[in-house]
Design a protein around this motif. Sequence first.
Motif, PDB file in Angstrom:
ATOM      1  N   ASP A   7      63.519  74.028  20.301  1.00 48.47           N
ATOM      2  CA  ASP A   7      63.987  72.650  20.429  1.00 48.47           C
ATOM      3  C   ASP A   7      64.431  72.362  21.865  1.00 48.47           C
ATOM      4  OD1 ASP A   7      63.471  72.240  17.751  1.00 48.47           O
ATOM      5  OD2 ASP A   7      65.580  72.349  17.130  1.00 48.47           O
ATOM      6  N   ALA A   8      65.167  73.289  22.441  1.00 54.54           N
ATOM      7  CA  ALA A   8      65.639  73.117  23.820  1.00 54.54           C
ATOM      8  C   ALA A   8      64.464  73.035  24.778  1.00 54.54           C
ATOM      9  CB  ALA A   8      66.568  74.261  24.204  1.00 54.54           C
ATOM     10  N   SER A   9      63.451  73.838  24.542  1.00 47.04           N
ATOM     11  CA  SER A   9      62.264  73.831  25.391  1.00 47.04           C
ATOM     12  C   SER A   9      61.542  72.489  25.281  1.00 47.04           C
ATOM     13  CB  SER A   9      61.329  74.972  24.990  1.00 47.04           C
ATOM     14  OG  SER A   9      60.131  74.901  25.715  1.00 47.04           O
ATOM     15  N   GLU A  10      61.437  71.979  24.063  1.00 46.05           N
ATOM     16  CA  GLU A  10      60.766  70.694  23.846  1.00 46.05           C
ATOM     17  C   GLU A  10      61.548  69.555  24.515  1.00 46.05           C
ATOM     18  OE1 GLU A  10      57.852  68.117  22.688  1.00 46.05           O
ATOM     19  OE2 GLU A  10      57.817  70.296  22.536  1.00 46.05           O
ATOM     20  N   ILE A  11      62.865  69.582  24.375  1.00 43.98           N
ATOM     21  CA  ILE A  11      63.700  68.556  25.002  1.00 43.98           C
ATOM     22  C   ILE A  11      63.578  68.624  26.519  1.00 43.98           C
ATOM     23  CG2 ILE A  11      66.098  67.870  25.416  1.00 43.98           C
ATOM     24  CD1 ILE A  11      66.633  68.642  22.453  1.00 43.98           C
ATOM     25  N   THR A  12      63.548  69.837  27.058  1.00 50.18           N
ATOM     26  CA  THR A  12      63.405  70.011  28.499  1.00 50.18           C
ATOM     27  C   THR A  12      62.069  69.458  28.972  1.00 50.18           C
ATOM     28  OG1 THR A  12      64.815  71.959  28.455  1.00 50.18           O
ATOM     29  CG2 THR A  12      63.365  71.725  30.359  1.00 50.18           C
ATOM     30  N   LYS A  13      61.004  69.737  28.218  1.00 48.49           N
ATOM     31  CA  LYS A  13      59.671  69.232  28.577  1.00 48.49           C
ATOM     32  C   LYS A  13      59.648  67.707  28.534  1.00 48.49           C
ATOM     33  CE  LYS A  13      54.775  69.453  27.340  1.00 48.49           C
ATOM     34  NZ  LYS A  13      54.552  68.089  27.708  1.00 48.49           N
ATOM     35  N   LYS A  14      60.221  67.111  27.481  1.00 48.57           N
ATOM     36  CA  LYS A  14      60.246  65.649  27.382  1.00 48.57           C
ATOM     37  C   LYS A  14      61.059  65.042  28.523  1.00 48.57           C
ATOM     38  CE  LYS A  14      59.452  65.236  22.423  1.00 48.57           C
ATOM     39  NZ  LYS A  14      60.010  64.814  21.119  1.00 48.57           N
ATOM     40  N   SER A  15      62.172  65.681  28.855  1.00 46.54           N
ATOM     41  CA  SER A  15      63.006  65.194  29.956  1.00 46.54           C
ATOM     42  C   SER A  15      62.241  65.231  31.273  1.00 46.54           C
ATOM     43  CB  SER A  15      64.276  66.039  30.080  1.00 46.54           C
ATOM     44  OG  SER A  15      65.086  65.896  28.945  1.00 46.54           O
ATOM     45  N   PHE A  16      61.506  66.321  31.488  1.00 48.83           N
ATOM     46  CA  PHE A  16      60.716  66.450  32.708  1.00 48.83           C
ATOM     47  C   PHE A  16      59.638  65.364  32.756  1.00 48.83           C
ATOM     48  CE2 PHE A  16      56.957  68.108  34.908  1.00 48.83           C
ATOM     49  CZ  PHE A  16      57.490  68.329  36.162  1.00 48.83           C
ATOM     50  N   ASP A  17      58.959  65.148  31.615  1.00 48.78           N
ATOM     51  CA  ASP A  17      57.906  64.130  31.565  1.00 48.78           C
ATOM     52  C   ASP A  17      58.477  62.734  31.847  1.00 48.78           C
ATOM     53  OD1 ASP A  17      56.021  66.077  31.018  1.00 48.78           O
ATOM     54  OD2 ASP A  17      55.979  65.682  28.851  1.00 48.78           O
ATOM     55  N   LEU A  18      59.636  62.437  31.263  1.00 52.44           N
ATOM     56  CA  LEU A  18      60.259  61.140  31.501  1.00 52.44           C
ATOM     57  C   LEU A  18      60.682  60.979  32.958  1.00 52.44           C
ATOM     58  CD1 LEU A  18      62.403  60.705  28.262  1.00 52.44           C
ATOM     59  CD2 LEU A  18      60.412  59.356  28.937  1.00 52.44           C
ATOM     60  N   ALA A  19      61.207  62.035  33.536  1.00 53.23           N
ATOM     61  CA  ALA A  19      61.593  61.987  34.945  1.00 53.23           C
ATOM     62  C   ALA A  19      60.373  61.767  35.825  1.00 53.23           C
ATOM     63  CB  ALA A  19      62.317  63.266  35.343  1.00 53.23           C
ATOM     64  N   LYS A  20      59.275  62.391  35.491  1.00 54.59           N
ATOM     65  CA  LYS A  20      58.024  62.235  36.246  1.00 54.59           C
ATOM     66  C   LYS A  20      57.531  60.787  36.142  1.00 54.59           C
ATOM     67  CE  LYS A  20      53.678  64.769  36.696  1.00 54.59           C
ATOM     68  NZ  LYS A  20      52.828  65.801  36.098  1.00 54.59           N
ATOM     69  N   GLN A  21      57.585  60.223  34.928  1.00 52.32           N
ATOM     70  CA  GLN A  21      57.169  58.830  34.743  1.00 52.32           C
ATOM     71  C   GLN A  21      58.091  57.896  35.525  1.00 52.32           C
ATOM     72  OE1 GLN A  21      57.234  58.261  30.513  1.00 52.32           O
ATOM     73  NE2 GLN A  21      55.238  59.214  30.183  1.00 52.32           N
ATOM     74  N   GLY A  22      59.382  58.187  35.499  1.00 52.42           N
ATOM     75  CA  GLY A  22      60.337  57.377  36.237  1.00 52.42           C
ATOM     76  C   GLY A  22      60.060  57.404  37.731  1.00 52.42           C
ATOM     77  N   SER A  23      59.685  58.565  38.218  1.00 51.84           N
ATOM     78  CA  SER A  23      59.357  58.700  39.636  1.00 51.84           C
ATOM     79  C   SER A  23      58.126  57.874  39.995  1.00 51.84           C
ATOM     80  CB  SER A  23      59.124  60.180  39.962  1.00 51.84           C
ATOM     81  OG  SER A  23      58.756  60.334  41.306  1.00 51.84           O
ATOM     82  N   LEU A  24      57.126  57.890  39.114  1.00 55.18           N
ATOM     83  CA  LEU A  24      55.914  57.094  39.344  1.00 55.18           C
ATOM     84  C   LEU A  24      56.239  55.602  39.364  1.00 55.18           C
ATOM     85  CD1 LEU A  24      53.133  58.827  37.200  1.00 55.18           C
ATOM     86  CD2 LEU A  24      53.025  58.287  39.621  1.00 55.18           C
ATOM     87  N   VAL A  25      57.034  55.153  38.412  1.00 55.93           N
ATOM     88  CA  VAL A  25      57.408  53.738  38.353  1.00 55.93           C
ATOM     89  C   VAL A  25      58.185  53.361  39.610  1.00 55.93           C
ATOM     90  CG1 VAL A  25      58.862  52.064  37.134  1.00 55.93           C
ATOM     91  CG2 VAL A  25      57.362  53.579  35.834  1.00 55.93           C
ATOM     92  N   SER A  26      59.069  54.228  40.033  1.00 52.24           N
ATOM     93  CA  SER A  26      59.860  53.976  41.233  1.00 52.24           C
ATOM     94  C   SER A  26      58.954  53.855  42.462  1.00 52.24           C
ATOM     95  CB  SER A  26      60.868  55.109  41.420  1.00 52.24           C
ATOM     96  OG  SER A  26      61.667  54.889  42.531  1.00 52.24           O
ATOM     97  N   GLU A  27      57.981  54.717  42.573  1.00 53.11           N
ATOM     98  CA  GLU A  27      57.048  54.679  43.708  1.00 53.11           C
ATOM     99  C   GLU A  27      56.212  53.400  43.676  1.00 53.11           C
ATOM    100  OE1 GLU A  27      55.427  55.652  47.230  1.00 53.11           O
ATOM    101  OE2 GLU A  27      57.049  56.742  46.257  1.00 53.11           O
ATOM    102  N   GLN A  28      55.758  53.016  42.485  1.00 50.99           N
ATOM    103  CA  GLN A  28      54.978  51.783  42.353  1.00 50.99           C
ATOM    104  C   GLN A  28      55.825  50.566  42.720  1.00 50.99           C
ATOM    105  OE1 GLN A  28      53.728  52.157  38.276  1.00 50.99           O
ATOM    106  NE2 GLN A  28      51.864  53.255  38.793  1.00 50.99           N
ATOM    107  N   THR A  29      57.074  50.581  42.323  1.00 51.92           N
ATOM    108  CA  THR A  29      57.981  49.481  42.657  1.00 51.92           C
ATOM    109  C   THR A  29      58.175  49.399  44.166  1.00 51.92           C
ATOM    110  OG1 THR A  29      59.126  49.704  40.538  1.00 51.92           O
ATOM    111  CG2 THR A  29      60.303  48.558  42.294  1.00 51.92           C
ATOM    112  N   LYS A  30      58.338  50.558  44.791  1.00 48.96           N
ATOM    113  CA  LYS A  30      58.504  50.602  46.248  1.00 48.96           C
ATOM    114  C   LYS A  30      57.281  50.016  46.947  1.00 48.96           C
ATOM    115  CE  LYS A  30      58.393  54.152  49.612  1.00 48.96           C
ATOM    116  NZ  LYS A  30      58.439  55.567  49.897  1.00 48.96           N
ATOM    117  N   GLU A  31      56.095  50.368  46.477  1.00 48.19           N
ATOM    118  CA  GLU A  31      54.863  49.846  47.076  1.00 48.19           C
ATOM    119  C   GLU A  31      54.754  48.332  46.864  1.00 48.19           C
ATOM    120  OE1 GLU A  31      51.714  52.172  45.352  1.00 48.19           O
ATOM    121  OE2 GLU A  31      52.342  53.996  46.405  1.00 48.19           O
TER     122      GLU A  31
END
Length: 64
Positions: A7-31
């Motif tokens: 469960d902890a591994s799955e939560i960590t993976k989901k958190s990483f994926d969400l952080a990655k998506q957030g970073s992409l959205v942030s970069e797109q917003t900056k552009e």
Amino acid sequence: MAKNASDASEITKKSFDLAKQGSLVSEQTKESIAKLVASVTEASKAITSLGKSAEEIGEIISVI
């Protein structure tokens, strides 16, 4: 115990994926903001130029 680790591994993976998506959205917003700044700058230059032209026309008309 293994389920908790899984469960902890799955939560960590989901958190990483969400952080990655957030970073992409942030970069797109900056552009997008950079493009908006460029557009506003160009519009400002055009308006300034039109203002100067209007002044020149006004001077010509006052002479006539």
